[in-house]
Write a protein that holds these residues in place. Structure first.
Motif, PDB file in Angstrom:
ATOM      1  N   VAL A 230     -51.941 -17.271   1.127  1.00 34.24           N
ATOM      2  CA  VAL A 230     -52.691 -17.057   2.436  1.00 34.24           C
ATOM      3  C   VAL A 230     -52.061 -17.420   3.781  1.00 34.24           C
ATOM      4  O   VAL A 230     -51.111 -18.350   3.843  1.00 34.24           O
ATOM      5  CB  VAL A 230     -53.968 -18.297   2.509  1.00 34.24           C
ATOM      6  CG1 VAL A 230     -54.541 -18.146   3.900  1.00 34.24           C
ATOM      7  CG2 VAL A 230     -54.908 -18.172   1.395  1.00 34.24           C
ATOM      8  N   ALA A 231     -51.906 -16.393   4.640  1.00 33.49           N
ATOM      9  CA  ALA A 231     -50.761 -16.656   5.881  1.00 33.49           C
ATOM     10  C   ALA A 231     -52.043 -16.472   7.011  1.00 33.49           C
ATOM     11  O   ALA A 231     -52.736 -15.654   7.059  1.00 33.49           O
ATOM     12  CB  ALA A 231     -50.105 -15.138   5.909  1.00 33.49           C
ATOM     13  N   TYR A 245     -49.586 -20.689   2.889  1.00 33.98           N
ATOM     14  CA  TYR A 245     -49.846 -21.502   1.707  1.00 33.98           C
ATOM     15  C   TYR A 245     -49.772 -20.383   0.465  1.00 33.98           C
ATOM     16  O   TYR A 245     -50.074 -19.224   0.544  1.00 33.98           O
ATOM     17  CB  TYR A 245     -51.266 -21.820   1.752  1.00 33.98           C
ATOM     18  CG  TYR A 245     -51.893 -22.248   0.381  1.00 33.98           C
ATOM     19  CD1 TYR A 245     -51.727 -23.508   0.030  1.00 33.98           C
ATOM     20  CD2 TYR A 245     -52.729 -21.280  -0.276  1.00 33.98           C
ATOM     21  CE1 TYR A 245     -52.032 -23.834  -1.287  1.00 33.98           C
ATOM     22  CE2 TYR A 245     -53.374 -21.802  -1.607  1.00 33.98           C
ATOM     23  CZ  TYR A 245     -52.775 -23.069  -1.988  1.00 33.98           C
ATOM     24  OH  TYR A 245     -53.490 -23.421  -3.277  1.00 33.98           O
ATOM     25  N   HIS A 246     -48.895 -20.938  -0.707  1.00 33.45           N
ATOM     26  CA  HIS A 246     -48.702 -20.230  -1.784  1.00 33.45           C
ATOM     27  C   HIS A 246     -49.095 -21.308  -2.865  1.00 33.45           C
ATOM     28  O   HIS A 246     -48.597 -22.358  -2.780  1.00 33.45           O
ATOM     29  CB  HIS A 246     -47.189 -19.867  -1.757  1.00 33.45           C
ATOM     30  CG  HIS A 246     -47.110 -18.758  -3.039  1.00 33.45           C
ATOM     31  ND1 HIS A 246     -47.341 -17.519  -2.882  1.00 33.45           N
ATOM     32  CD2 HIS A 246     -46.654 -19.068  -4.159  1.00 33.45           C
ATOM     33  CE1 HIS A 246     -46.877 -16.989  -4.048  1.00 33.45           C
ATOM     34  NE2 HIS A 246     -46.659 -18.195  -4.950  1.00 33.45           N
ATOM     35  N   ARG A 247     -49.909 -20.708  -3.893  1.00 29.88           N
ATOM     36  CA  ARG A 247     -50.172 -21.447  -5.040  1.00 29.88           C
ATOM     37  C   ARG A 247     -49.318 -20.712  -6.310  1.00 29.88           C
ATOM     38  O   ARG A 247     -49.377 -19.692  -6.742  1.00 29.88           O
ATOM     39  CB  ARG A 247     -51.461 -21.469  -5.480  1.00 29.88           C
ATOM     40  CG  ARG A 247     -51.846 -22.163  -6.741  1.00 29.88           C
ATOM     41  CD  ARG A 247     -53.463 -22.150  -6.874  1.00 29.88           C
ATOM     42  NE  ARG A 247     -53.770 -23.029  -8.108  1.00 29.88           N
ATOM     43  CZ  ARG A 247     -54.108 -24.231  -8.036  1.00 29.88           C
ATOM     44  NH1 ARG A 247     -54.228 -24.845  -6.645  1.00 29.88           N
ATOM     45  NH2 ARG A 247     -54.356 -25.198  -9.058  1.00 29.88           N
ATOM     46  N   ILE A 252     -48.545 -26.267  -9.029  1.00 30.37           N
ATOM     47  CA  ILE A 252     -47.788 -26.364  -7.868  1.00 30.37           C
ATOM     48  C   ILE A 252     -48.329 -25.558  -6.890  1.00 30.37           C
ATOM     49  O   ILE A 252     -48.461 -24.490  -7.182  1.00 30.37           O
ATOM     50  CB  ILE A 252     -46.024 -26.223  -8.376  1.00 30.37           C
ATOM     51  CG1 ILE A 252     -45.684 -27.196  -9.310  1.00 30.37           C
ATOM     52  CG2 ILE A 252     -45.437 -26.137  -6.935  1.00 30.37           C
ATOM     53  CD1 ILE A 252     -44.180 -26.742  -9.622  1.00 30.37           C
ATOM     54  N   GLN A 253     -48.463 -26.211  -5.502  1.00 32.61           N
ATOM     55  CA  GLN A 253     -48.756 -25.533  -4.454  1.00 32.61           C
ATOM     56  C   GLN A 253     -47.600 -25.983  -3.382  1.00 32.61           C
ATOM     57  O   GLN A 253     -47.173 -26.941  -3.273  1.00 32.61           O
ATOM     58  CB  GLN A 253     -50.215 -26.072  -4.016  1.00 32.61           C
ATOM     59  CG  GLN A 253     -51.164 -25.889  -5.014  1.00 32.61           C
ATOM     60  CD  GLN A 253     -52.605 -26.410  -4.693  1.00 32.61           C
ATOM     61  OE1 GLN A 253     -53.187 -25.941  -3.770  1.00 32.61           O
ATOM     62  NE2 GLN A 253     -53.181 -27.041  -5.511  1.00 32.61           N
ATOM     63  N   TYR A 273     -45.421 -29.641  -0.105  1.00 28.78           N
ATOM     64  CA  TYR A 273     -45.695 -29.378  -1.522  1.00 28.78           C
ATOM     65  C   TYR A 273     -46.794 -30.266  -2.217  1.00 28.78           C
ATOM     66  O   TYR A 273     -46.749 -31.447  -1.894  1.00 28.78           O
ATOM     67  CB  TYR A 273     -44.672 -29.010  -2.240  1.00 28.78           C
ATOM     68  CG  TYR A 273     -43.687 -30.419  -2.536  1.00 28.78           C
ATOM     69  CD1 TYR A 273     -43.984 -31.217  -3.683  1.00 28.78           C
ATOM     70  CD2 TYR A 273     -42.764 -30.792  -1.552  1.00 28.78           C
ATOM     71  CE1 TYR A 273     -43.162 -32.290  -3.838  1.00 28.78           C
ATOM     72  CE2 TYR A 273     -41.900 -31.776  -1.756  1.00 28.78           C
ATOM     73  CZ  TYR A 273     -42.091 -32.644  -2.793  1.00 28.78           C
ATOM     74  OH  TYR A 273     -41.342 -33.649  -3.070  1.00 28.78           O
ATOM     75  N   GLN A 274     -47.414 -29.917  -3.200  1.00 23.69           N
ATOM     76  CA  GLN A 274     -48.324 -30.620  -3.935  1.00 23.69           C
ATOM     77  C   GLN A 274     -48.021 -30.210  -5.566  1.00 23.69           C
ATOM     78  O   GLN A 274     -48.207 -29.301  -5.847  1.00 23.69           O
ATOM     79  CB  GLN A 274     -49.554 -30.378  -3.751  1.00 23.69           C
ATOM     80  CG  GLN A 274     -50.898 -31.138  -4.605  1.00 23.69           C
ATOM     81  CD  GLN A 274     -52.410 -30.831  -4.121  1.00 23.69           C
ATOM     82  OE1 GLN A 274     -52.557 -31.062  -3.047  1.00 23.69           O
ATOM     83  NE2 GLN A 274     -53.162 -30.359  -4.961  1.00 23.69           N
TER      84      GLN A 274
END
Length: 331
Positions: A230-231, A245-247, A252-253, A273-274
């Motif tokens: 999502v941008a 945001y990138h999954r 990992i996100q 990051y998560q």
């Protein structure tokens, strides 16, 4: 207080680590069910509802760790299917220590994505400050929200918001701190339109009127989303706020934010990051930004106990400061 400050979606990350602002209340932002598209979102090939304006950057912000400092204990208790309470005790050597009592009265809501939608929420802390929050679904498409906040014995916020969600658009109007005697008011209008299945365009208009000043700020917003990323971009007179945001996979996100403010003449770039480890019942969130701040928060579920251990640390290399926090969330 947070709700008034959050009216304008202009740049400026709220409550950065090492900031002097107090931590926000648990309900200072819209609950997840308020921001998510409702159950009547179209899935027959037509354009979907874009959701709430407040949730444009939510996917990216959820990746970043929340500030933690000192020792904190949170005890949550469900008294019935309609009633929940929680107790929060925070001991700190940097900011004032406090005790906070939180209560929620829930009601069954057929229009909400969650079965139990908060109807009334209240908080009171040891300094005597009181927060009251009401969420109501008037119809399938119309939602109303009211917020009242006091700082000890003084009213600081009284805010009313109405939101309408069409098949492919969302419109909202907020009135904050209207005062007839002082001839002051803050008006905020939001509008989002789904242009395609992945593109959302809209804007925000903030108007402030007082005896000594009067003005408005227009912010344009756009979001493009795909299944794994999502941008989002907000840009206006007050500055710009961009996020990505990138999954990467199920564990990992990552998220990247850029914020520029014309008022403070500051720009900030952040990377967060998560990482989820389901087998170990652990979630780790980390971040680094252009202010030379590095931090991370580890959450460990203490199975079979109904408790979560939270450990965090933030280092400001430019200011030579360190913040360490330890917390326990029970329930």
């Amino acid at each position: 207080m947070g709700s008034v400050l959050a009216l304008s979606s202009g740049p400026g990350h709220q409550n950065w680590p090492f900031s002097t602002d107090p931590p926000p209340s648990r309900w200072d932002t819209h609950p997840a069910h308020w921001d998510n598209p409702p159950r009547w979102e179209r899935r027959d090939g037509r354009l979907p509802n874009p959701g709430s304006f407040h949730s444009l950057h939510r996917s990216c912000k959820d990746v970043f760790p929340q500030q933690i400092e000192g020792v904190k204990m949170i005890i949550n208790k469900t008294l019935s299917s309609f009633f929940k309470v929680s107790h929060t005790l925070h001991l700190s050597a940097v900011s004032p220590s406090y005790y906070r009592f939180h209560v929620e009265h829930l009601q069954s809501d057929d229009y909400s994505k969650d079965k139990d939608a908060p109807a009334l929420i209240g908080e009171m802390d040891s300094s005597g400050s009181l927060n009251a929050h009401s969420l109501l679904h008037l119809t399938e498409r119309v939602r109303a929200r009211a917020v009242f906040q006091t700082q000890q014995s003084q009213f600081v916020t009284w805010q009313f918001e109405t939101e309408y969600r069409g098949n492919d658009f969302t419109a909202a109007v907020t009135v904050a701190n209207p005062d007839v005697l002082r001839e002051s008011v803050i008006l905020v209008a939001h509008f989002l339109q789904s242009v395609s299945s992945g593109l959302v365009l809209g804007g925000e208009l903030v108007y402030h009127r007082g005896r000594a000043e009067e003005g408005g700020i227009l912010t344009l917003a756009g979001q493009y989303s795909r299944p794994n990323w999502v941008a989002t971009l907000n840009a206006g007179k007050g500055g710009a706020h961009a996020s990505y945001y990138h999954r990467a996979n199920k564990q990992i996100q990552v998220g990247v934010e850029f914020e520029a403010s014309t008022r403070t003449q500051e720009t900030t770039a952040s990377f967060g990051y998560q990482m989820e480890l389901p087998e170990a019942n652990m979630v780790f969130r980390g971040m680094v930004n252009s202010r030379c701040i590095i931090g991370g928060v580890l959450e460990k579920r203490l199975s079979p106990l109904p408790a979560t251990l939270i450990m965090g640390a933030f280092v400001n290399h430019r200011g030579d400061k360190l913040q360490v926090g330890l917390g326990v969330n029970v329930g």
